[in-house]
Design a protein around this motif. Structure first.
Motif, PDB file in Angstrom:
ATOM      1  N   ASP A 139       0.885  -1.257  -0.089  1.00  0.00           N
ATOM      2  CA  ASP A 139       0.084  -0.053  -0.058  1.00  0.00           C
ATOM      3  C   ASP A 139       0.850   1.312   0.043  1.00  0.00           C
ATOM      4  OD1 ASP A 139       1.000  -0.437   2.598  1.00  0.00           O
ATOM      5  OD2 ASP A 139      -1.101   0.026   3.546  1.00  0.00           O
ATOM      6  N   SER A 140       2.322   0.936   0.103  1.00  0.00           N
ATOM      7  CA  SER A 140       3.100   2.316   0.076  1.00  0.00           C
ATOM      8  C   SER A 140       4.479   1.799  -0.346  1.00  0.00           C
ATOM      9  CB  SER A 140       3.213   3.035   1.383  1.00  0.00           C
ATOM     10  OG  SER A 140       3.687   2.209   2.209  1.00  0.00           O
ATOM     11  N   HIS A 141       5.143   2.810  -1.236  1.00  0.00           N
ATOM     12  CA  HIS A 141       6.414   2.276  -1.671  1.00  0.00           C
ATOM     13  C   HIS A 141       7.393   2.965  -0.606  1.00  0.00           C
ATOM     14  CE1 HIS A 141       9.477   0.912  -4.254  1.00  0.00           C
ATOM     15  NE2 HIS A 141      10.199   2.036  -4.092  1.00  0.00           N
ATOM     16  N   HIS A 142       8.104   1.785   0.046  1.00  0.00           N
ATOM     17  CA  HIS A 142       9.317   2.060   1.162  1.00  0.00           C
ATOM     18  C   HIS A 142      10.365   1.067   1.064  1.00  0.00           C
ATOM     19  CE1 HIS A 142       6.380  -0.524   3.013  1.00  0.00           C
ATOM     20  NE2 HIS A 142       7.300  -0.848   3.967  1.00  0.00           N
ATOM     21  N   GLY A 181      10.434   7.250   0.091  1.00  0.00           N
ATOM     22  CA  GLY A 181      11.246   7.958  -0.693  1.00  0.00           C
ATOM     23  C   GLY A 181      12.274   7.133  -1.415  1.00  0.00           C
ATOM     24  N   CYS A 182      12.332   7.160  -3.011  1.00  0.00           N
ATOM     25  CA  CYS A 182      13.202   6.252  -3.372  1.00  0.00           C
ATOM     26  C   CYS A 182      13.677   6.819  -4.837  1.00  0.00           C
ATOM     27  CB  CYS A 182      12.238   5.189  -3.848  1.00  0.00           C
ATOM     28  SG  CYS A 182      13.283   4.056  -4.814  1.00  0.00           S
ATOM     29  N   ASP A 183      14.788   7.040  -5.093  1.00  0.00           N
ATOM     30  CA  ASP A 183      15.499   7.385  -6.438  1.00  0.00           C
ATOM     31  C   ASP A 183      15.862   6.360  -7.372  1.00  0.00           C
ATOM     32  OD1 ASP A 183      14.888  10.079  -5.895  1.00  0.00           O
ATOM     33  OD2 ASP A 183      16.877  10.187  -5.109  1.00  0.00           O
ATOM     34  N   LYS A 242      14.175   3.746  -8.784  1.00  0.00           N
ATOM     35  CA  LYS A 242      13.340   3.596 -10.337  1.00  0.00           C
ATOM     36  C   LYS A 242      14.008   4.501 -11.157  1.00  0.00           C
ATOM     37  CE  LYS A 242       8.770   3.116 -11.699  1.00  0.00           C
ATOM     38  NZ  LYS A 242       7.440   3.349 -11.368  1.00  0.00           N
ATOM     39  N   ASN A 243      14.516   5.758 -10.996  1.00  0.00           N
ATOM     40  CA  ASN A 243      15.144   6.322 -12.091  1.00  0.00           C
ATOM     41  C   ASN A 243      16.600   5.767 -12.482  1.00  0.00           C
ATOM     42  OD1 ASN A 243      13.033   8.336 -11.910  1.00  0.00           O
ATOM     43  ND2 ASN A 243      14.226   9.451 -10.371  1.00  0.00           N
ATOM     44  N   VAL A 244      17.218   5.327 -11.211  1.00  0.00           N
ATOM     45  CA  VAL A 244      18.741   4.711 -11.697  1.00  0.00           C
ATOM     46  C   VAL A 244      18.534   3.629 -12.440  1.00  0.00           C
ATOM     47  CG1 VAL A 244      20.660   3.919 -10.457  1.00  0.00           C
ATOM     48  CG2 VAL A 244      19.677   6.119  -9.755  1.00  0.00           C
ATOM     49  N   LEU A 245      17.475   2.466 -11.829  1.00  0.00           N
ATOM     50  CA  LEU A 245      17.249   1.343 -12.503  1.00  0.00           C
ATOM     51  C   LEU A 245      16.719   1.658 -13.776  1.00  0.00           C
ATOM     52  CD1 LEU A 245      15.602  -0.444  -9.439  1.00  0.00           C
ATOM     53  CD2 LEU A 245      17.678  -0.895 -10.492  1.00  0.00           C
ATOM     54  N   GLY A 246      15.678   2.507 -13.911  1.00  0.00           N
ATOM     55  CA  GLY A 246      15.443   2.640 -15.380  1.00  0.00           C
ATOM     56  C   GLY A 246      16.469   3.242 -16.414  1.00  0.00           C
ATOM     57  N   ASP A 285       9.182  -3.807 -10.702  1.00  0.00           N
ATOM     58  CA  ASP A 285       9.074  -3.510  -9.283  1.00  0.00           C
ATOM     59  C   ASP A 285      10.359  -3.853  -8.674  1.00  0.00           C
ATOM     60  OD1 ASP A 285       8.052  -2.933  -6.904  1.00  0.00           O
ATOM     61  OD2 ASP A 285       7.031  -4.964  -6.312  1.00  0.00           O
ATOM     62  N   HIS A 286      10.538  -3.222  -7.390  1.00  0.00           N
ATOM     63  CA  HIS A 286      11.813  -3.601  -6.642  1.00  0.00           C
ATOM     64  C   HIS A 286      11.739  -3.432  -5.318  1.00  0.00           C
ATOM     65  CE1 HIS A 286      11.890   0.912  -6.783  1.00  0.00           C
ATOM     66  NE2 HIS A 286      12.645   0.732  -5.684  1.00  0.00           N
ATOM     67  N   SER A 287      12.686  -3.874  -4.491  1.00  0.00           N
ATOM     68  CA  SER A 287      12.453  -3.883  -3.016  1.00  0.00           C
ATOM     69  C   SER A 287      14.152  -3.610  -2.487  1.00  0.00           C
ATOM     70  CB  SER A 287      12.047  -4.861  -2.395  1.00  0.00           C
ATOM     71  OG  SER A 287      12.969  -6.066  -2.736  1.00  0.00           O
TER      72      SER A 287
END
Length: 138
Positions: free
Chosen positions: A82-85, A101-103, A105-109, A121-123
């Motif tokens: 229910d929340s990205h963390h 907060g998460c950067d 996604k940009n780096v992985l992208g 997705d990622h964790s």
């Protein structure tokens, strides 16, 4: 919670009492193992089995309603999606801190795009020692 139940329904699955109880339990007890969930649910639903809990967790994970997290303690832990963390995990006492907060996604992208890989997705779990365990508390 309603959005998660609607997600079940929208994918053609019934909102069974067991599924509702599992989701309610995870809302109240983040990072519980299947065994923990089953033990807590037996107080409300004495006939629930560990197999039922595992089958429902597998379905909820397939639908991305629930996520499994590995804190390296030998047991999968579950939480609502229910929340990205992400998590900071103390390797000595097991203290767990969620941080938003998460950067990544940009780096992985960018990295994924270079190799024609689509990130879904990622964790991230960061392991170390809390201030109390490392003796570095202020």
């Amino acid at each position: 919670m309603d959005a998660l139940l609607q997600q079940l329904s929208a994918n053609g699955y019934k909102i069974t009492p067991q599924r509702r109880l599992i989701l309610e339990m995870l809302r109240e007890n983040r990072h519980a193992s299947a065994e923990d969930i089953c033990a807590m649910l037996k107080q409300k639903e004495p006939n629930i089995s560990l197999g039922t809990v595992y089958r429902n967790l597998a379905l909820l994970m397939r639908l991305r309603i629930v996520t499994a997290v590995d804190f390296r303690d030998g047991r999968a832990r579950y939480e609502l999606n229910d929340s990205h963390h992400h998590h900071l995990v103390c390797m000595r006492c097991g203290k767990l801190v969620e941080f938003p907060g998460c950067d990544l996604k940009n780096v992985l992208g960018d990295a994924a795009e270079k190799v024609n890989f689509r990130v879904i997705d990622h964790s991230l779990e960061v392991f170390g020692y809390c201030g109390k365990c490392c003796g570095c508390s202020p």
